[in-house]
Every structure is written in structure tokens, then in C-alpha cells.
Design a protein around this motif. Structure first.
Motif, PDB file in Angstrom:
ATOM      1  N   ALA A 192       0.819  -1.224   0.000  1.00 32.82           N
ATOM      2  CA  ALA A 192       0.000   0.000   0.000  1.00 32.82           C
ATOM      3  C   ALA A 192       0.846   1.265   0.000  1.00 32.82           C
ATOM      4  O   ALA A 192       0.312   2.372   0.045  1.00 32.82           O
ATOM      5  CB  ALA A 192      -0.926  -0.001   1.209  1.00 32.82           C
ATOM      6  N   ARG A 193       2.159   1.122  -0.036  1.00 33.04           N
ATOM      7  CA  ARG A 193       3.115   2.246  -0.042  1.00 33.04           C
ATOM      8  C   ARG A 193       2.952   3.154   1.179  1.00 33.04           C
ATOM      9  O   ARG A 193       3.100   4.370   1.096  1.00 33.04           O
ATOM     10  CB  ARG A 193       3.011   3.045  -1.342  1.00 33.04           C
ATOM     11  CG  ARG A 193       3.499   2.245  -2.549  1.00 33.04           C
ATOM     12  CD  ARG A 193       3.502   3.071  -3.823  1.00 33.04           C
ATOM     13  NE  ARG A 193       2.158   3.318  -4.294  1.00 33.04           N
ATOM     14  CZ  ARG A 193       1.690   4.530  -4.589  1.00 33.04           C
ATOM     15  NH1 ARG A 193       2.429   5.605  -4.464  1.00 33.04           N
ATOM     16  NH2 ARG A 193       0.453   4.661  -5.030  1.00 33.04           N
ATOM     17  N   LYS A 194       2.633   2.518   2.313  1.00 32.97           N
ATOM     18  CA  LYS A 194       2.555   3.274   3.559  1.00 32.97           C
ATOM     19  C   LYS A 194       3.668   2.879   4.526  1.00 32.97           C
ATOM     20  O   LYS A 194       3.805   3.490   5.589  1.00 32.97           O
ATOM     21  CB  LYS A 194       1.214   3.009   4.250  1.00 32.97           C
ATOM     22  CG  LYS A 194       0.014   3.582   3.538  1.00 32.97           C
ATOM     23  CD  LYS A 194      -1.247   3.332   4.358  1.00 32.97           C
ATOM     24  CE  LYS A 194      -2.466   3.938   3.691  1.00 32.97           C
ATOM     25  NZ  LYS A 194      -3.694   3.720   4.505  1.00 32.97           N
ATOM     26  N   ASP A 195       4.427   1.865   4.188  1.00 35.78           N
ATOM     27  CA  ASP A 195       5.440   1.409   5.120  1.00 35.78           C
ATOM     28  C   ASP A 195       6.594   0.765   4.366  1.00 35.78           C
ATOM     29  O   ASP A 195       6.463   0.375   3.202  1.00 35.78           O
ATOM     30  CB  ASP A 195       4.854   0.416   6.130  1.00 35.78           C
ATOM     31  CG  ASP A 195       4.181  -0.748   5.432  1.00 35.78           C
ATOM     32  OD1 ASP A 195       2.950  -0.678   5.234  1.00 35.78           O
ATOM     33  OD2 ASP A 195       4.885  -1.721   5.076  1.00 35.78           O
ATOM     34  N   SER A 196       7.713   0.671   5.069  1.00 37.23           N
ATOM     35  CA  SER A 196       8.893   0.062   4.484  1.00 37.23           C
ATOM     36  C   SER A 196       9.688  -0.603   5.590  1.00 37.23           C
ATOM     37  O   SER A 196       9.565  -0.240   6.775  1.00 37.23           O
ATOM     38  CB  SER A 196       9.741   1.117   3.773  1.00 37.23           C
ATOM     39  OG  SER A 196      10.874   0.536   3.159  1.00 37.23           O
ATOM     40  N   SER A 197      10.480  -1.582   5.215  1.00 41.44           N
ATOM     41  CA  SER A 197      11.331  -2.252   6.200  1.00 41.44           C
ATOM     42  C   SER A 197      12.724  -2.446   5.633  1.00 41.44           C
ATOM     43  O   SER A 197      12.934  -2.482   4.414  1.00 41.44           O
ATOM     44  CB  SER A 197      10.726  -3.603   6.598  1.00 41.44           C
ATOM     45  OG  SER A 197      10.687  -4.468   5.485  1.00 41.44           O
ATOM     46  N   LEU A 198      13.660  -2.528   6.551  1.00 45.98           N
ATOM     47  CA  LEU A 198      15.060  -2.803   6.220  1.00 45.98           C
ATOM     48  C   LEU A 198      15.490  -4.011   7.040  1.00 45.98           C
ATOM     49  O   LEU A 198      15.421  -3.978   8.272  1.00 45.98           O
ATOM     50  CB  LEU A 198      15.920  -1.588   6.563  1.00 45.98           C
ATOM     51  CG  LEU A 198      17.436  -1.815   6.756  1.00 45.98           C
ATOM     52  CD1 LEU A 198      18.058  -2.412   5.503  1.00 45.98           C
ATOM     53  CD2 LEU A 198      18.114  -0.521   7.142  1.00 45.98           C
ATOM     54  N   HIS A 199      15.909  -5.057   6.369  1.00 45.70           N
ATOM     55  CA  HIS A 199      16.371  -6.274   7.038  1.00 45.70           C
ATOM     56  C   HIS A 199      17.865  -6.419   6.767  1.00 45.70           C
ATOM     57  O   HIS A 199      18.311  -6.315   5.617  1.00 45.70           O
ATOM     58  CB  HIS A 199      15.618  -7.493   6.510  1.00 45.70           C
ATOM     59  CG  HIS A 199      16.024  -8.770   7.158  1.00 45.70           C
ATOM     60  ND1 HIS A 199      15.562  -9.152   8.407  1.00 45.70           N
ATOM     61  CD2 HIS A 199      16.870  -9.758   6.746  1.00 45.70           C
ATOM     62  CE1 HIS A 199      16.094 -10.329   8.725  1.00 45.70           C
ATOM     63  NE2 HIS A 199      16.878 -10.705   7.734  1.00 45.70           N
ATOM     64  N   ILE A 200      18.615  -6.632   7.834  1.00 48.68           N
ATOM     65  CA  ILE A 200      20.054  -6.851   7.701  1.00 48.68           C
ATOM     66  C   ILE A 200      20.363  -8.285   8.124  1.00 48.68           C
ATOM     67  O   ILE A 200      19.988  -8.713   9.228  1.00 48.68           O
ATOM     68  CB  ILE A 200      20.869  -5.853   8.534  1.00 48.68           C
ATOM     69  CG1 ILE A 200      20.558  -4.418   8.108  1.00 48.68           C
ATOM     70  CG2 ILE A 200      22.366  -6.144   8.392  1.00 48.68           C
ATOM     71  CD1 ILE A 200      21.306  -3.351   8.902  1.00 48.68           C
ATOM     72  N   THR A 201      21.024  -8.994   7.264  1.00 50.71           N
ATOM     73  CA  THR A 201      21.420 -10.378   7.525  1.00 50.71           C
ATOM     74  C   THR A 201      22.873 -10.414   8.000  1.00 50.71           C
ATOM     75  O   THR A 201      23.727  -9.741   7.418  1.00 50.71           O
ATOM     76  CB  THR A 201      21.281 -11.220   6.255  1.00 50.71           C
ATOM     77  OG1 THR A 201      19.935 -11.128   5.778  1.00 50.71           O
ATOM     78  CG2 THR A 201      21.620 -12.673   6.512  1.00 50.71           C
ATOM     79  N   ALA A 202      23.111 -11.178   9.047  1.00 50.69           N
ATOM     80  CA  ALA A 202      24.489 -11.344   9.565  1.00 50.69           C
ATOM     81  C   ALA A 202      25.164  -9.993   9.767  1.00 50.69           C
ATOM     82  O   ALA A 202      26.178  -9.677   9.130  1.00 50.69           O
ATOM     83  CB  ALA A 202      25.304 -12.229   8.633  1.00 50.69           C
ATOM     84  N   ALA A 203      24.589  -9.198  10.660  1.00 57.25           N
ATOM     85  CA  ALA A 203      25.062  -7.827  10.875  1.00 57.25           C
ATOM     86  C   ALA A 203      26.542  -7.789  11.248  1.00 57.25           C
ATOM     87  O   ALA A 203      27.061  -8.681  11.940  1.00 57.25           O
ATOM     88  CB  ALA A 203      24.223  -7.164  11.963  1.00 57.25           C
TER      89      ALA A 203
END
Lengths: 116, 112
Positions: free
Chosen positions: B68-79
Motif C-alpha cells: 500500500a506504499r505506507k510502510d517500508s522495512s530494512l532487514h540486515i542479515t548477519a550484521a
């Protein structure tokens, strides 16, 4: 490499002084911005400019003015500095034109200003 | 007034762990940008997401724009410790051609 240069990294001034913060960009960008950044509040827009001699108020313009006499230079002026203007000040620039909603902003490294 | 809320405000984890940070709004944005700011420097653009449902990858970082273009996420793998910084999301309000609305940021610390 693109560059936005802010004149000072650290600045200490006294209450009531007139303070000038300078910003220069070498990317021929039309848009330039001044923000202040305070912990927990994110970036708040003070003023921006989309052309030489043009300026628009942002969200928190009170106590500030700006000057853009040349395309590459955008100055922020604190007319009479007060302690609540102690903050990190960030300058940014971006292109105008094309799909402008997706134009990234390029930032300088900031000026940490303390008003005593 | 359009707002972008980022969560969590602060996250401290060990090297090698995975994490996700969020950028949410009640309003629709035409696009969202993610920036990383390292101590003593200005924010640097990481990615722009434009299409609802879009997923973009930048090495170990995965960015997603909500349908819906109201939210976003950032996922980091093996920080890694080099991922330490302040992560900011920003998006253009519907009536302005020049400005961005900014979230307050997620301060991420990756401990070795």
C-alpha cells in the motif's frame, strides 16, 4: 565524486551573536536545504532554495534566515543566536527535474553549533 | 500532517545476528528513501523504493516497500560492526516537489 562542504565542523558562539553557516556544493544542483538534527527528532527542515535568490520556509524557520546569491552556495544565518539553537546543522543539495520525487539528497558532514 | 515513524528507536545486537527495522506511516508515499548516517558524518542514501511491494537488495541489506506504499522495512542479515549507524527513512509529501519528510531514525549498534 560529488561533494557538499560545510565551512565548519564545530562552532561555539555566544547568545545574541549573529552566526553564519556556509555550504558549498560542486554538483550544479538546483535545490539546496538547511536542516537541524536533534536527538529523537530526526531532521527538521529550516529553509530550502530551488534557485538562485529563491528561498522557501521549511518547518522551523523562526530565528533563521538564508541567502543564496550563487547556485553553488547556500548560507544559513542565525540573526541573534539563542541557546535553543544549539544543534547539529546539516546542509544538503539535490537535482531539480526529471522524476524529482526520487532525487536523493546529498549531505555535508554537518556543523555542530553550540550557543553559550 | 504526514509522519514517518521508525521503530525501534535504538537497537544493539551482536555481530552475526539478523535484524529488521521499520518505517511506518498512515499516509501513502510515492516513494521512500533509506539513508545511513555514521557518527560525525551526514546521511548517505542507500536505496529508493518506488513501487508497492518492491524489494531491493544491497549486499546483506534487504529493503521492502509495502504493497500500500505506507510502510517500508530494512532487514540486515548477519550484521557486522560496519553496519553501525543511524538509519533514516524519508519520503516526499504529496504536495511538495522539493521537500522530504523524515523519520526520527533507528540507531543501530553492532557489537563485535
Amino acid at each position: 565524486d560529488v561533494k557538499v562542504t560545510q565551512s565548519s565542523r564545530y562552532l561555539v558562539k555566544r547568545t545574541g551573536e549573529k552566526v553564519f553557516l556556509e555550504c558549498v556544493q560542486d554538483m550544479d544542483h538546483e535545490n539546496m536545504f538547511w536542516y537541524r538534527q536533534d536527538p529523537g527528532l530526526g531532521l527538521r527542515l529550516i529553509y530550502f532554495s530551488y534557485d538562485v535568490k529563491m528561498k522557501e520556509k521549511g518547518d522551523i524557520p523562526e530565528g533563521y534566515s538564508v541567502s543564496r546569491e550563487k547556485k553553488e552556495r547556500f548560507s544559513l544565518i542565525l540573526e541573534s543566536a539563542s541557546t535553543n539553537q544549539t544543534s547539529m546543522y546539516l546542509c544538503a543539495s539535490s537535482l531539480l527535474g526529471g522524476d524529482i520525487f526520487n532525487q536523493p539528497q546529498h549531505f555535508g558532514d554537518g556543523t555542530r553549533l553550540s550557543i553559550l | 500532517t504526514q509522519l514517518l515513524e521508525q521503530s525501534p528507536q535504538f537497537l544493539s545486537i551482536q555481530e552475526g545476528e539478523n535484524l529488521t527495522v521499520y518505517c511506518n506511516s498512515s499516509s501513502v508515499f510515492s516513494s521512500l528513501q533509506w539513508y545511513r548516517q555514521e557518527p560525525g558524518e551526514g546521511p548517505v542514501l542507500l536505496v529508493t523504493v518506488v513501487t508497492g511491494g518492491e524489494v531491493k537488495k544491497l549486499k546483506r541489506l534487504t529493503f521492502q516497500f509495502g504493497d500500500a506504499r505506507k510502510d517500508s522495512s530494512l532487514h540486515i542479515t548477519a550484521a557486522q560492526p560496519g553496519d553501525t549507524g543511524l538509519y533514516l527513512c524519508a519520503g516526499p509529501p504529496g504536495v511538495s516537489n522539493y521537500q522530504l519528510i523524515w523519520g526520527a531514525g533507528t540507531k543501530l549498534i553492532i557489537k563485535p
